[in-house]
Design a protein around this motif. Structure first.
Motif, short mmCIF file in Angstrom:
data_model
loop_
_atom_site.label_atom_id
_atom_site.label_comp_id
_atom_site.label_asym_id
_atom_site.label_seq_id
_atom_site.Cartn_x
_atom_site.Cartn_y
_atom_site.Cartn_z
N VAL A 9 -30.26 33.94 -32.92
CA VAL A 9 -30.16 32.53 -32.85
C VAL A 9 -28.92 32.10 -33.43
O VAL A 9 -28.59 32.38 -34.61
CB VAL A 9 -31.40 31.59 -33.26
CG1 VAL A 9 -31.15 30.13 -33.10
CG2 VAL A 9 -32.55 32.27 -32.67
N THR A 10 -28.18 31.25 -32.66
CA THR A 10 -26.66 30.65 -33.25
C THR A 10 -26.85 29.17 -32.69
O THR A 10 -27.66 28.87 -32.30
CB THR A 10 -25.46 31.42 -32.68
OG1 THR A 10 -25.43 31.09 -31.37
CG2 THR A 10 -25.55 32.68 -32.89
N ASP A 11 -25.66 28.36 -33.23
CA ASP A 11 -25.64 27.09 -32.99
C ASP A 11 -25.58 26.88 -31.38
O ASP A 11 -25.99 25.72 -30.89
CB ASP A 11 -24.43 26.39 -33.66
CG ASP A 11 -24.71 26.29 -35.15
OD1 ASP A 11 -25.84 26.44 -35.63
OD2 ASP A 11 -23.79 26.35 -36.04
N HIS A 12 -25.03 27.87 -30.59
CA HIS A 12 -24.62 27.64 -29.47
C HIS A 12 -25.44 28.42 -28.47
O HIS A 12 -25.57 28.34 -27.06
CB HIS A 12 -23.28 27.70 -29.03
CG HIS A 12 -22.61 29.31 -29.50
ND1 HIS A 12 -22.48 29.35 -30.82
CD2 HIS A 12 -22.39 30.19 -28.89
CE1 HIS A 12 -22.12 30.49 -30.81
NE2 HIS A 12 -22.43 31.27 -29.66
N GLU A 13 -26.11 29.33 -28.77
CA GLU A 13 -26.78 30.42 -27.94
C GLU A 13 -28.01 30.90 -28.47
O GLU A 13 -28.10 31.31 -29.82
CB GLU A 13 -25.66 31.62 -27.58
CG GLU A 13 -26.06 32.50 -26.85
CD GLU A 13 -25.17 33.82 -26.53
OE1 GLU A 13 -24.74 34.06 -25.52
OE2 GLU A 13 -24.78 34.23 -27.87
N THR A 14 -28.97 31.32 -27.87
CA THR A 14 -30.39 31.96 -28.14
C THR A 14 -30.54 33.20 -27.30
O THR A 14 -30.34 33.13 -26.09
CB THR A 14 -31.43 31.29 -28.30
OG1 THR A 14 -31.29 30.12 -29.06
CG2 THR A 14 -32.60 31.95 -28.74
N ARG A 15 -30.44 34.42 -27.77
CA ARG A 15 -30.76 35.92 -27.04
C ARG A 15 -31.93 36.41 -27.42
O ARG A 15 -32.18 36.50 -28.64
CB ARG A 15 -29.44 36.61 -27.19
CG ARG A 15 -28.27 36.12 -26.49
CD ARG A 15 -27.02 37.06 -26.78
NE ARG A 15 -26.91 37.50 -28.17
CZ ARG A 15 -25.94 38.63 -28.36
NH1 ARG A 15 -25.39 39.27 -27.43
NH2 ARG A 15 -25.54 38.85 -29.78
N VAL A 16 -32.80 36.87 -26.48
CA VAL A 16 -34.04 37.52 -26.84
C VAL A 16 -34.05 38.82 -26.25
O VAL A 16 -33.74 38.81 -24.83
CB VAL A 16 -35.24 36.62 -26.34
CG1 VAL A 16 -36.42 37.37 -26.57
CG2 VAL A 16 -35.26 35.38 -27.10
N ALA A 17 -34.12 39.95 -26.75
CA ALA A 17 -34.24 41.22 -26.19
C ALA A 17 -35.42 41.91 -26.43
O ALA A 17 -36.17 41.86 -27.51
CB ALA A 17 -32.95 42.16 -27.00
N LEU A 18 -36.05 42.38 -25.20
CA LEU A 18 -37.33 43.27 -25.32
C LEU A 18 -37.12 44.76 -25.30
O LEU A 18 -36.23 45.21 -24.63
CB LEU A 18 -38.13 42.82 -24.03
CG LEU A 18 -39.59 43.70 -24.05
CD1 LEU A 18 -40.57 43.50 -25.10
CD2 LEU A 18 -40.16 43.46 -22.67
N LEU A 19 -37.45 45.31 -26.43
CA LEU A 19 -37.03 46.90 -26.71
C LEU A 19 -38.34 47.50 -26.44
O LEU A 19 -39.56 47.22 -26.86
CB LEU A 19 -36.66 46.98 -28.01
CG LEU A 19 -35.10 46.88 -28.42
CD1 LEU A 19 -34.66 45.39 -28.34
CD2 LEU A 19 -34.73 46.91 -29.93
N GLU A 20 -38.32 48.64 -25.76
CA GLU A 20 -39.28 49.79 -25.48
C GLU A 20 -38.82 51.07 -26.32
O GLU A 20 -37.93 51.75 -26.11
CB GLU A 20 -39.61 49.76 -24.07
CG GLU A 20 -40.38 48.56 -23.44
CD GLU A 20 -40.59 48.82 -22.01
OE1 GLU A 20 -40.19 49.84 -21.31
OE2 GLU A 20 -41.13 47.93 -21.53
N ASP A 21 -39.64 51.33 -27.49
CA ASP A 21 -39.03 52.64 -28.16
C ASP A 21 -37.76 52.51 -28.45
O ASP A 21 -37.04 53.44 -28.41
CB ASP A 21 -39.70 53.68 -27.42
CG ASP A 21 -41.13 53.87 -27.36
OD1 ASP A 21 -41.77 53.58 -28.20
OD2 ASP A 21 -41.39 54.72 -26.26
#
Length: 509
Positions: A9-21
């Protein structure tokens, strides 16, 4: 398989990553000035009805008008209005018309359902993609942890992922016994083994959301937002963390507290599975994700064997080409080809999911002689796509090695979101050659020579074209001077696009 959600999370952007192993398989990005509007509910105003395509444009307050198709409109808008005004406990039954293949076969037309200037309640089913505006529907659906609530339908369904037939029947019977209205529900996979009281509590919670939507609808003027979907972080918690992921790690203290508060309402037991990341290194760097993301927007993807795949986006479809590249195999050509194709299958399924490629996809595998090998590659692709949460449909391999498939598209692909057309070639991917530009200039001067009255012609061109006209293609300038009887001067201008040029009649001596 161990699954993690990594949230940056930053002031201008949110990134969500799903990791498998430890490997990133899905990525969701939300920008503060351009958030994903899928799931939002609006009070819109019909701008234009198009009987020819059985669709309409609806103003929902965005820069692009929303698109609604006839099958996305509840058949009787008066019934919808009655149900909307009087509450979800109305006994009026609403039947959603099933989609028809041929417009001519319909018993109803869009102009009979809505009129220009009419105010209607719509939900965004697909966010804007490229130049296309959002797609909306009047069939509102509100997702919870165990259920999806559909106040404008009377259907009860169970997720296909719940394969135990006895459990499916139990949940369907349980929901039927609880339901006191004619609204629709879909049971989600997380409801497996859940008892009656929790299902009943969620029904009450979702009804409160619907009542708030109804109340706000009465107060605001169209176009207006009446219900906003959760942020990308909370959507990831609701749709992935509660159902699939084992751990969630986030680098924002505010986001961390927000998620804990959200879980207090739904699943307090999961709060211990959340971790606040305090490392000095950026969280995506710490989990080696930035390199995979950069690779996911490249046209060419190399395989471990030395082969590669090329992913090309066109207006109508995505084409994926498989090549042996540097891989030469050990025994014979057919074995080399099969191994390359099978390795490519895993990478293609992975890239489709990571890049969130949707619509029509054509895969050009390397030609195989044996039918059994074609079947092997086809079955391997189907198996690899089973991990994908988006719905896919794959057709058998054709005689020339092509596989046609479709994947449900809900939002922009990763490439569309992170990239834009090249400002120089305007997305064409190619430029007219410098030599062709020289010849185009020659033809244009010769075409207009009878209209040229001055004694000098000035050619303003890109410096690279000027260099060619002064060098290898100087004969073009000599020929023009000889045939027109005019002096030809080449003037380079670095501000000109490679393909841009200007022919000026000079009055100066």
């Amino acid at each position: 398989m161990y699954k993690q959600l990594i949230i940056n999370v930053t002031d201008h952007e949110t990134r969500v990553a799903l990791l498998e192993d430890g490997t990133i398989v899905e990525l969701f990005i939300e920008w503060k000035d351009d958030s994903d509007i899928a799931g939002n509910v609006y009070k819109g105003r019909v701008q234009r009805v198009l009987p020819g395509i059985q669709a309409a444009f609806v103003d929902i307050g965005l820069s692009q008008a929303a698109f609604i198709y006839v099958d996305d409109i509840i058949l009787d808008t008066e019934i919808l209005s009655d149900k909307f005004e009087n509450g979800i406990d109305s006994e009026t039954e609403i039947n959603i018309p099933a989609p028809e293949k041929n417009i001519e076969d319909r018993a109803y037309n869009i102009e009979d359902l809505i009129k220009e200037g009419q105010e209607i309640l719509v939900q965004v089913s697909k966010a804007p993609i490229g130049t296309k505006g959002p797609r909306v529907t009047t069939h509102v659906s509100l997702p919870g942890r165990f259920l999806v609530f559909m106040p404008t339908s009377d259907h009860i369904g169970v997720s296909r992922r719940l394969e135990d037939e006895s459990e499916r029947n139990r949940l369907k019977e349980l929901l039927t016994s609880i339901r006191k209205d004619k609204c629709g529900y879909i049971v989600r996979t997380a409801a497996e083994g859940v008892q009656k009281d929790k299902i009943a509590n969620e029904i009450g919670f979702l009804k409160k959301i619907w009542n708030n939507i109804r109340h706000k609808y009465k107060l605001v003027s169209a176009p207006a937002l009446v219900h906003q979907e959760l942020t990308v972080s909370l959507r990831a918690v609701r749709d992935l963390f509660l159902h699939e992921a084992d751990q969630l790690i986030i680098d924002s203290r505010e986001g961390y507290e927000s998620i804990r508060s959200f879980l207090d309402t739904f699943v307090p037991d999961l709060k211990n599975a959340i971790e606040f990341y305090e490392g000095k290194e950026p969280i995506f760097e710490a989990y080696n994700l930035e390199g995979d993301i950069s690779r996911a927007i490249k046209r060419k993807v190399w395989l471990k064997s030395g082969g590669y795949i090329v992913i090309e986006h066109t207006e109508a479809l995505v084409a994926i080409d498989v090549n042996t590249g540097r891989y030469v195999g050990k025994y014979n050509l057919e074995e080399t080809i099969v191994k390359t194709n099978l390795e490519a299958v895993k990478e293609i399924a992975y890239q489709i999911r990571l890049r969130d490629i949707g619509g029509i996809i054509i895969i050009d595998f390397i030609d195989m002689e044996k039918k059994s090998n074609q079947e092997k590659v086809f079955n391997a692709l189907k198996d690899a796509l089973k991990k994908d949460r988006s719905k896919t449909h794959v057709l058998p391999m054709s005689d020339i090695g092509l596989i046609q498939m479709t994947r449900k598209r809900i939002k922009q692909s990763l490439t569309s979101q992170l990239c834009e057309p090249c400002f120089y070639c305007d997305g064409e991917g190619v430029l007219i050659s410098r030599q062709s530009i020289c010849y185009n200039i020659y033809r244009e001067v010769m075409r207009d020579r009878s209209d040229i009255t001055t004694r000098k012609i000035t050619l303003i061109v890109n410096p690279e074209v000027a260099e060619l006209l002064h060098g290898e293609e100087s004969r073009i300038v000599d020929s023009l001077e000889k045939l027109t009887g005019k002096q030809v001067v080449v003037y380079p201008n670095s501000k000109y696009h490679l393909e841009e040029y200007e022919i000026i009649e000079s009055t100066t001596q």
